[in-house]
Design a protein around this motif. Structure first.
Motif, PDB file in Angstrom:
ATOM      1  N   UNK A  98       0.957  -1.304   0.052  1.00 11.18           N
ATOM      2  CA  UNK A  98      -0.066   0.010   0.234  1.00 11.18           C
ATOM      3  C   UNK A  98       0.888   1.204  -0.173  1.00 11.18           C
ATOM      4  N   UNK A  99       1.144   1.820  -1.162  1.00  6.87           N
ATOM      5  CA  UNK A  99       2.051   2.952  -1.393  1.00  6.87           C
ATOM      6  C   UNK A  99       1.973   3.668  -2.649  1.00  6.87           C
ATOM      7  N   UNK A 100       1.462   4.882  -2.784  1.00  5.48           N
ATOM      8  CA  UNK A 100       1.116   5.639  -3.763  1.00  5.48           C
ATOM      9  C   UNK A 100       2.301   5.931  -4.940  1.00  5.48           C
ATOM     10  N   UNK A 101       3.393   5.455  -4.515  1.00  2.00           N
ATOM     11  CA  UNK A 101       4.454   5.397  -5.456  1.00  2.00           C
ATOM     12  C   UNK A 101       4.387   4.455  -6.753  1.00  2.00           C
ATOM     13  N   UNK A 102       4.746   4.982  -7.892  1.00  2.24           N
ATOM     14  CA  UNK A 102       4.447   4.494  -9.101  1.00  2.24           C
ATOM     15  C   UNK A 102       5.717   3.562  -9.388  1.00  2.24           C
ATOM     16  N   UNK A 103       5.743   2.345  -8.839  1.00  4.66           N
ATOM     17  CA  UNK A 103       6.868   1.538  -8.867  1.00  4.66           C
ATOM     18  C   UNK A 103       6.382   0.068  -8.635  1.00  4.66           C
ATOM     19  N   UNK A 104       7.471  -0.932  -9.161  1.00  2.00           N
ATOM     20  CA  UNK A 104       7.348  -2.352  -8.926  1.00  2.00           C
ATOM     21  C   UNK A 104       8.938  -2.742  -9.025  1.00  2.00           C
ATOM     22  N   UNK A 105       9.349  -3.874  -8.387  1.00  2.00           N
ATOM     23  CA  UNK A 105      10.729  -4.280  -8.518  1.00  2.00           C
ATOM     24  C   UNK A 105      10.684  -5.897  -8.217  1.00  2.00           C
ATOM     25  N   UNK A 106      11.761  -6.359  -8.706  1.00  5.69           N
ATOM     26  CA  UNK A 106      11.893  -7.846  -8.336  1.00  5.69           C
ATOM     27  C   UNK A 106      13.397  -7.819  -7.988  1.00  5.69           C
ATOM     28  N   UNK A 107      13.568  -8.671  -6.857  1.00  2.00           N
ATOM     29  CA  UNK A 107      15.073  -8.728  -6.081  1.00  2.00           C
ATOM     30  C   UNK A 107      15.675 -10.264  -6.713  1.00  2.00           C
ATOM     31  N   UNK A 108      16.816 -10.493  -6.576  1.00  2.00           N
ATOM     32  CA  UNK A 108      17.545 -11.417  -7.064  1.00  2.00           C
ATOM     33  C   UNK A 108      16.545 -12.900  -6.397  1.00  2.00           C
ATOM     34  N   UNK A 109      16.432 -13.970  -7.262  1.00  2.95           N
ATOM     35  CA  UNK A 109      15.691 -15.198  -6.508  1.00  2.95           C
ATOM     36  C   UNK A 109      14.223 -15.024  -6.460  1.00  2.95           C
ATOM     37  N   UNK A 111      11.812 -12.403  -5.757  1.00  6.74           N
ATOM     38  CA  UNK A 111      11.222 -11.653  -4.606  1.00  6.74           C
ATOM     39  C   UNK A 111      10.388 -10.342  -5.413  1.00  6.74           C
ATOM     40  N   UNK A 112       9.187 -10.260  -5.360  1.00  9.09           N
ATOM     41  CA  UNK A 112       8.692  -9.102  -6.180  1.00  9.09           C
ATOM     42  C   UNK A 112       7.650  -8.428  -5.294  1.00  9.09           C
ATOM     43  N   UNK A 113       7.779  -7.003  -5.560  1.00  7.53           N
ATOM     44  CA  UNK A 113       6.781  -6.088  -5.028  1.00  7.53           C
ATOM     45  C   UNK A 113       6.153  -5.072  -5.776  1.00  7.53           C
ATOM     46  N   UNK A 114       5.037  -5.026  -5.950  1.00  4.52           N
ATOM     47  CA  UNK A 114       4.124  -4.081  -6.806  1.00  4.52           C
ATOM     48  C   UNK A 114       3.709  -3.050  -5.613  1.00  4.52           C
ATOM     49  N   UNK A 115       3.765  -1.673  -5.909  1.00  4.94           N
ATOM     50  CA  UNK A 115       3.143  -0.690  -5.242  1.00  4.94           C
ATOM     51  C   UNK A 115       1.720  -0.319  -5.918  1.00  4.94           C
ATOM     52  N   UNK A 116       0.838  -0.145  -4.773  1.00  3.34           N
ATOM     53  CA  UNK A 116      -0.601   0.179  -5.405  1.00  3.34           C
ATOM     54  C   UNK A 116      -0.578   1.459  -6.243  1.00  3.34           C
ATOM     55  N   UNK A 117       0.516   2.255  -6.290  1.00  5.41           N
ATOM     56  CA  UNK A 117       0.470   3.643  -7.050  1.00  5.41           C
ATOM     57  C   UNK A 117       0.450   3.116  -8.700  1.00  5.41           C
TER      58      UNK A 117
END
Length: 268
Positions: A98-109, A111-117
């Motif tokens: 839950x974050x308004x930032x327009x972003x997403x990322x994937x770490x090695x192995x 591990x993925x995060x999408x931001x609600x923004x």
């Protein structure tokens, strides 16, 4: 001493140069998965502990559903192309924060995060797949490890890393690879990675059964959001939106051919 370091760096480059699967680009990787993955998993766990997960069950389930399909395509490719040990090292995980930032990322192995923004920019499940494929592609191509390797060369740390480094040096290299770069000299390198991730991500989303046309449309929506007068491309770690749109549309026919070629049953 300088000559020794230069010789060690040159030797390391020759020994540790490998090829990115699918694109065929030569890369330098002096950092083993055995060193990177534990740090990646720990960083991811710490991030989730400090940030609030989204309570939107529909969008959260969408992220996990798309992630499962994209990761299955990547896993299928790796197992069919002699990368079984690497495939086994991935510990896939997908979360929506839950974050308004327009972003997403994937770490090695994996591990993925999408931001609600970023969800309004994704707009639909194919858009989520386009972003997911792109971020997963960064991990697949080991872009972070390559940034760390180049940083080691720049700092003359090749010899030290070969025989073990202190924790603070490892931490600095990690931040350099996965943080926001500030040196213009590194930015062109980062744009090359972004373009490669765009292409690989397009192949992966097609392998997973999503509509490849949506990859360019994500950046059409991003450009409308950003308006005019954005950061000049030569001072950005990412290609301009217009460049990405043209690249993705031009690459789509080839991506379809590659997806059909590589979408084969995984080896057990």
């Amino acid at each position: 001493m300088k000559k020794l370091i230069a010789f060690a760096c040159a030797s390391a480059f020759l020994v540790q140069c490998s090829t990115v699967p699918i694109t065929g680009r030569k890369r330098l990787n002096m950092v083993s998965d055995s060193k990177v993955l534990p740090a990646s998993f720990a960083q991811y766990k710490g991030f989730l502990e400090k940030n609030k997960l989204s309570k939107d069950k529909a969008k959260t389930n969408q992220i996990k559903r798309v992630g499962k399909r994209i990761s299955a395509a990547v896993d299928r490719f790796m197992r069919a192309n002699g990368m079984v040990a690497e495939a086994n090292s991935y510990k896939w995980e997908f979360n929506l924060v839950d974050d308004k930032t327009v972003n997403a990322w994937c770490l090695p192995g994996g591990k993925v995060v999408f931001y609600t923004g970023i969800m309004p920019i994704c707009a639909n499940e194919d858009g989520v797949a386009a972003v997911m494929g792109h971020e997963v592609a960064h991990a697949f191509a080991k872009h972070g490890q390559e940034r760390m390797s180049n940083a080691m060369i720049q700092q003359g740390l090749a010899v030290g890393v070969a025989y073990g480094t202190r924790n603070n040096k490892n931490s600095q290299l990690w931040n350099m690879a996965y943080g926001i770069g500030s040196q213009v000299g590194m930015l062109k390198f980062s744009r090359n990675h972004e373009t490669e991730a765009d292409k690989l991500g397009l192949v992966f989303m097609l392998m997973a059964g999503y509509k490849g046309e949506e990859a360019a449309e994500v950046w059409v929506r991003m450009s409308k959001r950003g308006g005019k007068g954005g950061t000049p491309e030569f001072l950005s770690t990412h290609p301009s939106n217009e460049t990405r749109i043209k690249t993705l549309r031009a690459f789509l026919p080839e991506a379809r051919q590659l997806a059909a070629k590589y979408n084969v049953p995984a080896k057990k």
